[in-house]
Design an enzyme around this catalytic site. Structure first.
Site, PDB file in Angstrom:
ATOM      1  CG  HIS A  34      -2.215  -0.674   0.981  1.00  0.00           C
ATOM      2  ND1 HIS A  34      -2.363  -2.034   1.096  1.00  0.00           N
ATOM      3  CD2 HIS A  34      -3.430  -0.201   0.592  1.00  0.00           C
ATOM      4  CE1 HIS A  34      -3.610  -2.357   0.807  1.00  0.00           C
ATOM      5  NE2 HIS A  34      -4.282  -1.280   0.497  1.00  0.00           N
TER       6      HIS A  34
ATOM      7  CE  LYS B 282      -6.741 -10.047  12.173  1.00  0.00           C
ATOM      8  NZ  LYS B 282      -6.356  -9.508  13.471  1.00  0.00           N
TER       9      LYS B 282
END
Lengths: 280, 185
Positions: B38, B103
């Site tokens: 990222h 999550k």
């Protein structure tokens, strides 16, 4: 006096690393089954079902239950009559980690230091805590610790005036702040007393107790139960998506402390509460 | 609520119909990326350089698998904590990313971007890495091989189980689910 060869220690540690990553302990599996029976949230029930299936698949196919196979924490109890031959104890443990993580296709998740952050590519070095005990046995417990639950753990030096209510509040705040990140339903290890590092180590050791076994002191056993009820009332539930089961167990360890101190450490572990022990 | 199947890439109509709590089986292709990948992609966006993947209508799965054992395309491959990607996600969503799998909670900024640009966040079961790996049929290395488990891969998945945690209407299953089961005492 008894001798234990370093190569035996390495082999043992390698095996423990693989087993801890791939095989759910029986007491944890039983607790997850019970949790599924008690869980009222349909989403929570489905998650617990998936976790039990996950354990089955991992065991059958010898693959890790979770991709975060952790940094290795080793709790070592050395009988004072034991002599290690053929190498040094720390290097023998590290060699075992190296071997286990390679052979078991486990993820290498350790960086050389917290600033440069270069992967060491063999999951070493492990974090090792030694305890010299009477006798001639060598007991090694391996806890592969994932970052999800370790990162949400916390320690606070409370004031004695904060008392038991302060301890309860700190444990609740820690689990609340962890929310879904630590992969609930959790096992919560709590260390109360001693000094800063003693509390932290007791919290870690508490995670290795057979699940749900109560502390021998009745007032501590009672506190464990109170905390379990309060934590499960938070509603966080499996994976934080809401439900009745947020924790499988709370284990507390205590130690004498200074007249002016009340250290409390909370070490969280995910639903798999991975740890394996061997006695040599 | 019944389980529905969705095939990637995601189209707008599918996304409009998704509500929090919906159980979904994903089929098709997913990209993987976590912290390091990222960071590299955001650096490229800020330098106005092309990304190694076209994120339009795609799903990014936040995962760093264990090494593939012999005979398998991948090892354990469960979701990692999505919150660590929160500072990067809005820019990818603005570029057309339609789904994320991870999550844990998302930040208000990510939730706002999901509403504005119509993207969804799916939760997969944390720690179910062995189960989820059985749903991954093929793995192709796409970019940043030097990152090892943090490289960008393309997974071909079949019946990959997730649940809608944040939808485009501001719904949040973490918030709603916890509120439903909290007991005041």
């Amino acid at each position: 006096m008894r001798t234990v060869d370093a190569s035996v220690i390495s082999e043992t540690v390698a095996g423990l690393c693989i087993e801890a990553a791939t095989v759910l302990e029986e007491d944890i599996e039983e607790a997850l089954h019970k949790a599924r029976d008690h869980e009222e949230s349909p989403v929570g029930k489905e998650i617990l079902t998936q976790l039990l299936q996950n354990a089955e698949i991992a065991k059958r196919n010898k693959i890790p239950m979770c991709q975060d196979t952790g940094i290795v924490v080793a709790l070592v109890e050395i009988g004072q009559e034991v002599v290690i031959t053929g190498g040094n104890l720390y290097e023998a443990i590290a060699q075992g980690v190296r071997k286990g993580y390679q052979k078991g296709y486990l993820r290498k998740s350790v960086v050389n230091n917290p600033i440069e952050r270069k992967n060491t590519n063999d999951n070493t070095p492990p974090v090792v805590h030694y305890k010299i005990v009477p006798g001639d046995a060598l007991r090694i417990t391996i806890l592969p610790k994932g970052a999800g639950s370790e990162n949400m753990s916390a320690l606070k030096m409370l004031k004695p005036a904060d008392g038991i209510d302060g301890v309860i509040k700190f444990v609740l705040d820690t689990v609340k702040a962890a929310g879904p990140n630590a992969c609930p339903p959790l096992t919560v290890g709590v260390g109360i007393g001693g000094t800063m590092e003693k509390a932290a180590l007791m919290a870690k050791e508490a995670l290795t107790r057979p699940l749900g076994q109560r502390h021998p002191l009745p007032f501590i056993a009672e506190l464990e139960q109170v905390l379990e009820e309060k934590l499960n009332a938070l509603g966080i539930g499996p994976m934080g998506l809401g439900g009745r089961i947020t924790v499988l167990a709370v284990h507390i360890e205590v130690f004498a402390t200074h007249i002016a101190s009340l250290p409390v450490a909370v070490n969280l572990n995910c639903h798999a509460c991975r740890h394996k022990t061997a006695v040599l | 609520m019944d389980v529905i199947s969705i095939t990637t890439p995601l189209n707008e109509e599918t996304i409009l119909n998704l509500r929090v709590g919906q159980r979904v089986l994903l089929n098709g292709k997913l990209f993987t990326a976590r912290d390091a990948a990222h960071k590299k992609m955001i650096d490229l966006i800020r330098q106005k350089k092309p990304l190694p993947i076209d994120v339009r209508n795609q799903i990014i799965y936040y995962v760093g698998p264990t090494p593939a054992p012999p005979g398998r395309p991948v090892g354990a491959a469960g979701p990692t904590t999505a919150g660590r990607m929160d500072s990067y996600a809005p820019e990818l969503i603005a570029l057309g990313l339609k789904g994320m799998i991870g999550k844990g909670y998302r930040s208000p900024e990510v939730i706002e971007a999901m509403q504005k640009y119509k993207a969804v966040y799916f939760a997969a079961v944390g720690g179910a890495g062995a189960l989820l790996s059985q749903c991954i049929q093929e793995v192709e290395l796409i970019a940043y091989p030097e990152l090892g488990p943090e490289a960008i891969y393309q997974f071909t998945v079949k019946n990959f189980p997730v649940i809608v945690a944040n939808d485009i209407y501001g719904g949040d299953l973490y918030r709603d689910g916890q509120k439903t089961y909290a007991i005041n005492c």
